[in-house]
Design an enzyme around this catalytic site. Structure first.
Site, PDB file in Angstrom:
ATOM      1  N   TYR A   1      -2.513  -1.807  10.233  1.00  0.00           N
ATOM      2  CA  TYR A   1      -2.625  -2.033   8.785  1.00  0.00           C
ATOM      3  C   TYR A   1      -1.444  -1.395   8.065  1.00  0.00           C
ATOM      4  O   TYR A   1      -0.780  -2.055   7.251  1.00  0.00           O
ATOM      5  CB  TYR A   1      -3.934  -1.446   8.250  1.00  0.00           C
ATOM      6  CG  TYR A   1      -4.011  -1.487   6.738  1.00  0.00           C
ATOM      7  CD1 TYR A   1      -4.332  -2.659   6.072  1.00  0.00           C
ATOM      8  CD2 TYR A   1      -3.728  -0.345   5.976  1.00  0.00           C
ATOM      9  CE1 TYR A   1      -4.374  -2.705   4.683  1.00  0.00           C
ATOM     10  CE2 TYR A   1      -3.764  -0.390   4.588  1.00  0.00           C
ATOM     11  CZ  TYR A   1      -4.095  -1.570   3.949  1.00  0.00           C
ATOM     12  OH  TYR A   1      -4.124  -1.617   2.570  1.00  0.00           O
TER      13      TYR A   1
ATOM     14  N   SER B   1       0.850  -1.189   0.000  1.00  0.00           N
ATOM     15  CA  SER B   1       0.000   0.000   0.000  1.00  0.00           C
ATOM     16  C   SER B   1       0.882   1.235   0.000  1.00  0.00           C
ATOM     17  O   SER B   1       2.008   1.209   0.515  1.00  0.00           O
ATOM     18  CB  SER B   1      -0.890   0.018   1.250  1.00  0.00           C
ATOM     19  OG  SER B   1      -1.582   1.258   1.369  1.00  0.00           O
TER      20      SER B   1
END
Length: 252
Positions: A152, A139
């Site tokens: 995360y 990400s």
């Protein structure tokens, strides 16, 4: 990597980026296999795409992964592309009671241990092919985190670092190691609202740009970066980390 003639396994292929990649690869004549937690969703995808094979898999279970990998090795001995895309995103309030710890552990189990376990099981099969590829989704938040999603973001930073080491250790093998680092994309990763958020990149646009990049023979540093994520990737190097972090976390 070549875009046709592959046997491709996509972990986390029942929705979002994983499903969109499955559709894109299948349309180019590849054999595509997907895995996800929801059997009913796999059945729906099979109806829409009869040539796509689907397997139920709980990536939080080491035993399930081992059994799944054994089945894949038996049924798809030509497997030459593994896409590690399974992941969950949960917000956490670290200033509250320790209830957030359970959320953090579940994110680590899926996003980190699931990827490592699947990769470990299938690397020997991939190494036996004349050319193979491991693609792992990280990400843009691996490089500039959002404070509401601490574990995360940290899990994706872990994978970024781990993939660099994996790439070096496999440099003399037949396995190409690629990192797919998306920006904020219109999927349901963090909830239904994300899928319609005008601030997020349309999923179709993201996949189109990714497929174009994958088709190039040269991937500097093994990273697949669409233009929209480059500001995050280069934030620290460009001296804009503090500014971008503050903007993303409502500190300005």
């Amino acid at each position: 990597m070549k875009l046709t003639g592959n046997t491709i396994l996509i972990i986390g292929g029942t929705s979002g980026i994983g499903l969109a990649l499955a559709e894109a690869f299948e349309s180019r004549g590849n054999t595509v296999v997907i895995a996800g937690r929801r059997r009913e969703r796999l059945d729906e995808i099979k109806t829409a795409y009869p040539r796509v094979e689907g397997f139920a898999l709980d990536v939080d279970s080491p035993e399930a992964i081992s059994a799944f990998a054994a089945d894949i090795r038996k049924r798809f001995p030509a497997l030459n592309v593994l896409v590690n895309n399974a992941g969950i995103s949960r917000s956490e309030d670290l200033s509250s009671s320790k209830d957030w710890l359970g959320v953090a552990e579940s994110v680590i189990s899926t996003n980190i241990l699931g990827v490592l376990r699947v990769t470990a099981e299938l690397l020997p099969l991939l190494a036996g092919q004349s050319h193979s590829t491991v693609i792992t989704t990280t990400s843009g938040l691996a490089f500039v985190p959002r404070s509401a999603y601490p574990t995360y973001c940290a899990s994706k930073a872990f994978l970024h670092s781990w993939l660099q080491s994996l790439r070096v250790q496999l440099r003399t093998s037949s396995i190409e190691v690629l990192e797919l680092a998306p920006p904020y994309v219109q999927t349901e990763l963090a909830g239904a609202a994300q899928a319609i958020d005008p601030n997020a990149m349309p999923l179709a646009d993201y996949i189109a740009e990714v497929m174009d990049l994958l088709g190039h023979e040269d991937h500097p540093d093994g990273e697949i970066l669409v233009e929209r994520v480059r500001a995050l990737r280069t934030a620290e190097k460009g001296g804009r980390y503090g500014q971008i972090f503050a903007s993303m976390n409502s500190l300005v």
